[in-house]
Design an enzyme around this catalytic site. Structure first.
Site, mmCIF file in Angstrom:
data_model
loop_
_atom_site.group_PDB
_atom_site.id
_atom_site.type_symbol
_atom_site.label_atom_id
_atom_site.label_comp_id
_atom_site.label_asym_id
_atom_site.label_seq_id
_atom_site.Cartn_x
_atom_site.Cartn_y
_atom_site.Cartn_z
ATOM 1 N N LEU A 145 0.850 -1.185 0.000
ATOM 2 C CA LEU A 145 0.000 0.000 0.000
ATOM 3 C C LEU A 145 0.886 1.236 0.000
ATOM 4 O O LEU A 145 1.909 1.272 0.695
ATOM 5 C CB LEU A 145 -0.907 0.019 1.237
ATOM 6 C CG LEU A 145 -1.926 -1.117 1.360
ATOM 7 C CD1 LEU A 145 -2.592 -1.100 2.735
ATOM 8 C CD2 LEU A 145 -2.984 -1.019 0.272
ATOM 9 N N ASP A 146 0.504 2.252 -0.781
ATOM 10 C CA ASP A 146 1.259 3.504 -0.789
ATOM 11 C C ASP A 146 1.289 4.118 0.603
ATOM 12 O O ASP A 146 0.427 3.850 1.437
ATOM 13 C CB ASP A 146 0.600 4.509 -1.748
ATOM 14 C CG ASP A 146 0.671 4.058 -3.196
ATOM 15 O OD1 ASP A 146 1.559 3.269 -3.528
ATOM 16 O OD2 ASP A 146 -0.186 4.508 -3.990
ATOM 17 N N ARG A 147 2.287 4.960 0.837
ATOM 18 C CA ARG A 147 2.426 5.613 2.141
ATOM 19 C C ARG A 147 1.117 6.266 2.588
ATOM 20 O O ARG A 147 0.716 6.143 3.739
ATOM 21 C CB ARG A 147 3.526 6.675 2.080
ATOM 22 C CG ARG A 147 3.712 7.420 3.400
ATOM 23 C CD ARG A 147 4.486 8.716 3.203
ATOM 24 N NE ARG A 147 5.901 8.490 3.012
ATOM 25 C CZ ARG A 147 6.795 8.439 4.011
ATOM 26 N NH1 ARG A 147 6.402 8.553 5.263
ATOM 27 N NH2 ARG A 147 8.058 8.256 3.743
#
Length: 328
Positions: A145-147
């Site tokens: 998952l992206d930051r």
């Protein structure tokens, strides 16, 4: 001379791949040269790079300790002692709740807090993983998952489970659902099936004949005041897939500073939204190789700020909506 006894997490690998992980800092030429000169032997015999190692096999390294230590992988300790927020755990699998503004794993030379190190530290503390005993395996996540995207990370505690989970994702036997708010009045469900390629500035764009196929299904939950609440079924898992796919439809996630609309974002930044409104809220397991999880679904609601914004815009109880069966 040093002897390595192959454990269960290393069994089933090619010898050269095992050695490349063990000698993390060594070039492949170093490994092949020492196999050829019989400085590395398997079960007392000359070994070939393509040999498959099994649990209990003995690998002898007829190398100096200085040489071994020069190329051997470091045992990395994280600088974080906080435990992960766990949604589910059994002897093989761990589901971790990743908040906004946390990396899935550390990806630069300067250490940053990340979900993977938190999970590994937790397993070390429990006694379920020992980096000193493991020669090549380290617990890992099979999704990312992206930051600035919160949601559920799927962790594997051992190599066999890692392989099963990777196969399940490849075969689309783990369903992943997201919730998002876009600016615009979306009246009906839609699918986006495009090829995505990465540009020089790390932005994903549509391509007709290059890149990777990206398939995403969007389901409309609510419309109000020029905004739409969407449930997203991620069929493939590409970098920035949901955000880039929506942009192709001229739809922009609120708070998204890379693909979004600055005017719409400004309103919600002032309301305290410090990330794009994108959250992986549910997983459904459909692989018959995951006996403990077959047929189960797991739900993780967004953080308080996201919940408040969604309920303010649409005048609904977001928790009730996301728990309804017809969203799957």
């Amino acid at each position: 001379m040093r002897e390595i006894i192959v454990n269960k997490n290393d069994g089933g690998r090619r010898l050269d791949r095992f050695l490349k992980i063990y000698f993390e800092k060594a070039p492949l030429s170093f490994i092949y040269k020492n196999l050829r000169k019989k400085n590395i032997v398997l079960n007392g015999k000359r070994a070939k790079p393509e040999d498959i190692i099994d649990e209990g096999d003995r690998i002898k390294l007829f190398l100096s300790e200085d040489t071994i230590n020069k190329f051997k992988k470091d045992i990395k300790k994280s600088k974080n002692s906080k435990l992960p927020n766990i949604l589910y755990e059994d002897e093989d699998i761990i589901l971790v709740k990743k908040p906004v503004n946390m990396l899935t794993h550390n990806d630069i030379s300067i250490y940053q807090d990340n979900a993977l190190d938190r999970m590994v530290d937790y397993l070390i503390e429990k006694g379920e993983y020992s980096p000193r005993l493991e020669k090549s395996f380290r617990p890992a996540f099979v999704n990312r998952l992206d930051r600035n995207t919160s949601g559920i990370l799927i962790g594997a505690k051992n190599l066999k489970t890692l392989q099963i989970l990777n196969e399940a994702i490849k075969n689309r036997e783990i369903k992943k659902y997201y919730i998002t708010i876009v600016s615009g009045n979306v009246k009906s469900d839609f699918d986006v099936d495009i090829n995505l390629v990465k540009t020089k500035n790390n932005v994903m764009k549509k391509s007709s004949d290059q890149g990777k196929r990206s398939i995403t299904k969007f389901h409309v939950l609510k419309n109000r005041g020029g905004y739409s609440l969407l449930s997203v079924n991620l069929i493939t898992g590409r970098t920035h897939q949901i955000r880039a796919s929506l942009k192709e439809k001229n739809l922009f996630i609120i708070g998204d500073r890379k693909y979004g609309d600055d005017k719409a974002n400004k309103i919600f930044i002032e309301k305290g939204l410090n990330s794009q409104f994108l959250h992986n809220y549910a997983l459904v397991f459909e692989s018959d190789k995951l006996k403990n999880l077959l047929g189960k679904k797991f739900i993780y609601l967004p953080g308080e700020k996201m919940m408040h914004i969604a309920e303010e815009i649409f005048d609904v109880n977001l928790g009730e909506i996301l728990n309804e069966k017809n969203n799957f």
